[in-house]
Motif scaffolding. Structure first.
Motif, PDB file in Angstrom:
ATOM      1  N   PRO A 102       0.805  -1.235   0.000  1.00 16.16           N
ATOM      2  CA  PRO A 102       0.000   0.000   0.000  1.00 16.16           C
ATOM      3  C   PRO A 102       0.837   1.284   0.000  1.00 16.16           C
ATOM      4  CG  PRO A 102      -0.898  -1.568   1.559  1.00 16.16           C
ATOM      5  CD  PRO A 102       0.406  -2.146   1.066  1.00 16.16           C
ATOM      6  N   MET A 103       1.969   1.308   0.690  1.00 18.49           N
ATOM      7  CA  MET A 103       2.757   2.533   0.740  1.00 18.49           C
ATOM      8  C   MET A 103       3.440   2.850  -0.580  1.00 18.49           C
ATOM      9  SD  MET A 103       4.305  -0.098   2.043  1.00 18.49           S
ATOM     10  CE  MET A 103       5.673  -0.789   2.861  1.00 18.49           C
ATOM     11  N   SER A 104       3.463   1.923  -1.510  1.00 22.36           N
ATOM     12  CA  SER A 104       4.107   2.166  -2.801  1.00 22.36           C
ATOM     13  C   SER A 104       3.117   2.655  -3.856  1.00 22.36           C
ATOM     14  CB  SER A 104       4.786   0.889  -3.294  1.00 22.36           C
ATOM     15  OG  SER A 104       3.819  -0.068  -3.662  1.00 22.36           O
ATOM     16  N   ARG A 105       1.898   2.911  -3.470  1.00 19.94           N
ATOM     17  CA  ARG A 105       0.883   3.344  -4.435  1.00 19.94           C
ATOM     18  C   ARG A 105       0.899   4.862  -4.566  1.00 19.94           C
ATOM     19  NH1 ARG A 105      -2.821  -0.838  -1.874  1.00 19.94           N
ATOM     20  NH2 ARG A 105      -2.086  -2.703  -2.919  1.00 19.94           N
ATOM     21  N   ASN A 106       1.995   5.335  -5.093  1.00 20.38           N
ATOM     22  CA  ASN A 106       2.237   6.751  -5.267  1.00 20.38           C
ATOM     23  C   ASN A 106       2.893   6.924  -6.636  1.00 20.38           C
ATOM     24  OD1 ASN A 106       4.367   9.005  -5.116  1.00 20.38           O
ATOM     25  ND2 ASN A 106       3.026   9.482  -3.376  1.00 20.38           N
TER      26      ASN A 106
END
Length: 182
Positions: free
Chosen positions: A110-114
């Motif tokens: 989830p934290m890489s969804r940028n």
């Protein structure tokens, strides 16, 4: 089994199926557009990484659907030009192999969804993939045609990945449900 667990299991299985350097056994003399287009399709390592770039863009959503594959393509061209000028990159094959695993993991983290993170990783790996494509190009190849072929083929693989990403999210839900940030 949770959605994220299913995505992680599928991504891990795909990444583990990759073997390094399968796209680099050698090429025919006089290679042009068609040989360049076939190059990314001939190795499971490149195939998985390039499709996964599209899946990753679809996972992030929004502008990343085009930006992440676009960053990969631009960096792949830059890596190719660097190889063409005689430049050297360390650990090309291990980095290509790692790209299959890292890109698959990014799809489920989830934290890489940028978009910025996506673009940076895609460009970094694209640089190494492009370097490998050009470094393996036959000396007597029509460089422009060969490059156009592998860029077109790669763009097609990215598009297939985007379609796969959308299909996955249609079946199991959108990333927003898991805490997506863009």
């Amino acid at each position: 089994m949770s959605k994220i667990t299913r995505i992680a299991a599928v991504s891990a299985a795909i990444a583990l199926a990759a073997t390094p350097a399968l796209a680099h056994p050698g090429h025919l003399a006089g290679a042009g557009f068609l040989d360049g287009a076939a190059h990314p399709l001939g190795g499971l390592d490149h195939l998985i990484a390039m499709v996964t770039v599209g899946v990753y863009g679809a996972t992030i959503g929004g502008r990343a659907v085009l930006a992440v594959p676009g960053a990969f393509l631009a960096a792949m061209l830059a890596g190719g030009l660097f190889a063409l000028t005689g430049g050297e990159l360390p650990l090309v094959e291990p980095t290509i192999y790692a790209s299959t695993v890292v890109l698959a993991l990014l799809c489920v983290m989830p934290m890489s969804r940028n978009s910025l993170i996506g673009g940076v990783f895609a460009a970094g790996f694209g640089l190494f993939h492009g370097f490998a494509h050009w470094a393996e190009m036959p000396a007597d190849a029509a460089a422009l045609g060969y490059a156009a072929g592998f860029l077109a083929s790669t763009a097609g693989l990215h598009a297939a990945g985007v379609a796969i990403g959308y299909a996955i999210h249609r079946l199991i839900g959108r990333p927003e449900e898991e805490g997506r940030t863009a």
